[in-house]
Design an enzyme around this catalytic site. Structure first.
Site, PDB file in Angstrom:
ATOM      1  N   CYS A 102       0.833  -1.214   0.000  1.00 10.10           N
ATOM      2  CA  CYS A 102       0.000   0.000   0.000  1.00 10.10           C
ATOM      3  C   CYS A 102       0.864   1.258   0.000  1.00 10.10           C
ATOM      4  O   CYS A 102       1.790   1.372   0.818  1.00 10.10           O
ATOM      5  CB  CYS A 102      -0.927   0.009   1.218  1.00 10.10           C
ATOM      6  SG  CYS A 102      -2.071   1.416   1.199  1.00 10.10           S
TER       7      CYS A 102
ATOM      8  N   ARG B 139     -20.643  -1.541  15.627  1.00  8.74           N
ATOM      9  CA  ARG B 139     -19.882  -2.793  15.642  1.00  8.74           C
ATOM     10  C   ARG B 139     -18.610  -2.642  16.463  1.00  8.74           C
ATOM     11  O   ARG B 139     -17.806  -1.753  16.217  1.00  8.74           O
ATOM     12  CB  ARG B 139     -19.506  -3.206  14.213  1.00  8.74           C
ATOM     13  CG  ARG B 139     -18.827  -4.576  14.145  1.00  8.74           C
ATOM     14  CD  ARG B 139     -18.495  -4.996  12.714  1.00  8.74           C
ATOM     15  NE  ARG B 139     -19.567  -4.616  11.825  1.00  8.74           N
ATOM     16  CZ  ARG B 139     -19.400  -3.831  10.756  1.00  8.74           C
ATOM     17  NH1 ARG B 139     -18.216  -3.365  10.456  1.00  8.74           N
ATOM     18  NH2 ARG B 139     -20.423  -3.531   9.991  1.00  8.74           N
TER      19      ARG B 139
ATOM     20  N   CYS C 279     -17.017  -9.479   4.425  1.00  4.15           N
ATOM     21  CA  CYS C 279     -16.347  -8.230   4.094  1.00  4.15           C
ATOM     22  C   CYS C 279     -15.081  -8.490   3.287  1.00  4.15           C
ATOM     23  O   CYS C 279     -14.130  -9.102   3.803  1.00  4.15           O
ATOM     24  CB  CYS C 279     -15.988  -7.476   5.374  1.00  4.15           C
ATOM     25  SG  CYS C 279     -17.383  -7.242   6.508  1.00  4.15           S
TER      26      CYS C 279
ATOM     27  N   CYS D 162      -1.481   1.457  10.497  1.00  6.96           N
ATOM     28  CA  CYS D 162      -1.681   0.282   9.650  1.00  6.96           C
ATOM     29  C   CYS D 162      -0.382  -0.475   9.367  1.00  6.96           C
ATOM     30  O   CYS D 162       0.604   0.115   8.912  1.00  6.96           O
ATOM     31  CB  CYS D 162      -2.339   0.707   8.335  1.00  6.96           C
ATOM     32  SG  CYS D 162      -2.739  -0.703   7.270  1.00  6.96           S
TER      33      CYS D 162
ATOM     34  N   CYS E 189     -20.043  -6.842   1.938  1.00  5.35           N
ATOM     35  CA  CYS E 189     -19.478  -5.520   2.160  1.00  5.35           C
ATOM     36  C   CYS E 189     -18.099  -5.499   1.508  1.00  5.35           C
ATOM     37  O   CYS E 189     -17.321  -6.451   1.661  1.00  5.35           O
ATOM     38  CB  CYS E 189     -19.358  -5.227   3.657  1.00  5.35           C
ATOM     39  SG  CYS E 189     -18.624  -3.619   4.042  1.00  5.35           S
TER      40      CYS E 189
ATOM     41  N   CYS F  88     -20.968   2.243   5.130  1.00  6.25           N
ATOM     42  CA  CYS F  88     -20.378   1.778   6.385  1.00  6.25           C
ATOM     43  C   CYS F  88     -19.152   2.646   6.637  1.00  6.25           C
ATOM     44  O   CYS F  88     -18.259   2.723   5.794  1.00  6.25           O
ATOM     45  CB  CYS F  88     -19.994   0.300   6.260  1.00  6.25           C
ATOM     46  SG  CYS F  88     -19.069  -0.364   7.663  1.00  6.25           S
TER      47      CYS F  88
ATOM     48  N   CYS G 102      -0.795   5.646   6.443  1.00  7.63           N
ATOM     49  CA  CYS G 102      -1.616   5.602   7.655  1.00  7.63           C
ATOM     50  C   CYS G 102      -0.807   5.042   8.823  1.00  7.63           C
ATOM     51  O   CYS G 102      -0.324   3.897   8.767  1.00  7.63           O
ATOM     52  CB  CYS G 102      -2.862   4.766   7.407  1.00  7.63           C
ATOM     53  SG  CYS G 102      -3.820   5.280   5.954  1.00  7.63           S
TER      54      CYS G 102
END
Length: 330
Positions: A69, A275, A113, A76, A145, A205, A73
């Protein structure tokens, strides 16, 4: 006549009337004395039970593409800054994604998901996800999702047409704290993607990660932002500070603070799926069951690059509470 209602009962009644708590009331939840925790959770449960009864929604994640990636962030393990020793691989083949949906059904998860690292999907990656979703939807009664990063309007429409029910794109933290966590995209980039999701007809979401150096006022701010965004499902993550990431030394949460955060989100977003998400095992620890008095949804199985607890343990926790797994999320 003496009014024996606690202030938490009054907060619950405001929530049930659809009224927004003031900023001061939101802060009062987070800053309450720990002795107030049980009456606060009881009040939050009044709201939860009104809209969701004692049902619990189960969600399962497949890490469809790991690492690689370009985003920075700080939380992460898959980011370009991370030195965490994780598996790195391109997007999984269709058959593997379909098999993951079967596993989700076996673990009683109503929502599957599909999550991929990266700034956003390439054309080829989107094609693979679309083909997998079409097969899953034609063979299984499963809510799908997707979480693939920043989307264009055309990509959102394609996912909706393929059968994706819901799209996740978290705001993560308040607008003011965002640049402390991520600099390769903006808070507004995330809001814009959620708006494109809504415009496509997919269910939005969007949630947050608590424990990244934000103030209590910023936690209240992100709760209100998600209310205004009208996210249908709100994953509340508690930072699992992974060695090798810029936030590896953040250890600012305890189980009682996490429970207050869940109560806040229930009062602020009373009708929405709340959640308990990443980091619940390491932050809520032995108090995990209490989280379901405010929240009505959990992830089962593993997360993206960290392990969750055994699904059978979650099933037993729900049974011991006298709650019921919602087997079909459609």
């Amino acid at each position: 006549m003496i009014d024996l209602r606690s202030k938490w009962d009054l907060f619950a009644e405001k929530a049930l009337r659809g009224e927004r708590l003031t900023t001061e009331e939101g802060l009062a939840v987070l800053e309450a004395d720990d002795d107030e925790l049980l009456p606060m959770l009881h009040a939050a449960f009044r709201v939860r039970k009104t809209y969701f009864g004692k049902k619990v929604k189960l969600n399962l994640i497949i890490n469809a593409k790991s690492g690689l990636c370009p985003e920075d962030c700080g939380y992460c393990s898959q980011s370009i800054l991370s030195k965490a020793p994780i598996s790195k691989y391109p997007l999984l083949e269709k058959d593997v994604l379909v098999d993951g949906a079967r596993k989700a059904m076996e673990l009683k998860a109503g929502t599957y998901c599909i999550v991929a690292s990266g700034r956003g999907p390439t054309g080829r990656e989107l094609d693979q996800v679309v083909e997998a979703v079409k097969e899953i939807k034609s063979t299984m009664p499963m809510k799908i999702c997707a979480c693939l990063g920043i989307l264009s309007e055309e990509q959102a429409v394609r996912l909706k047409e393929a059968g994706v029910d819901r799209y996740n794109h978290n705001l993560n933290t308040s607008a003011g704290n965002f640049a402390n966590i991520t600099t390769t995209h903006t808070y507004d980039d995330r809001v814009n993607t959620v708006e494109k999701v809504k415009a496509s007809g997919m269910s939005p979401c969007s949630g947050c990660i608590v424990g990244m150096g934000e103030t209590n006022a910023e936690i209240v701010e992100i709760a209100y932002a998600l209310r205004e965004l009208d996210a249908d499902s709100i994953p509340v993550n508690f930072l699992n500070s992974i060695p090798g990431t810029p936030l590896e030394n953040n250890r600012e949460l305890n189980p009682r603070k996490c429970l207050k955060v869940l109560a806040l989100f229930r009062f602020v977003c009373p009708t929405k799926e709340i959640r308990v998400s990443g980091g619940r095992e390491v932050n809520l620890r032995s108090l995990q069951p209490l989280g379901l008095y405010a929240a009505n949804s959990v992830f089962v199985g593993d997360y993206l690059t960290t392990e969750g607890q055994e699904a059978t343990v979650d099933h037993r926790m729900i049974e011991d509470l006298g709650f019921e797994i919602e087997l079909c999320a459609l």
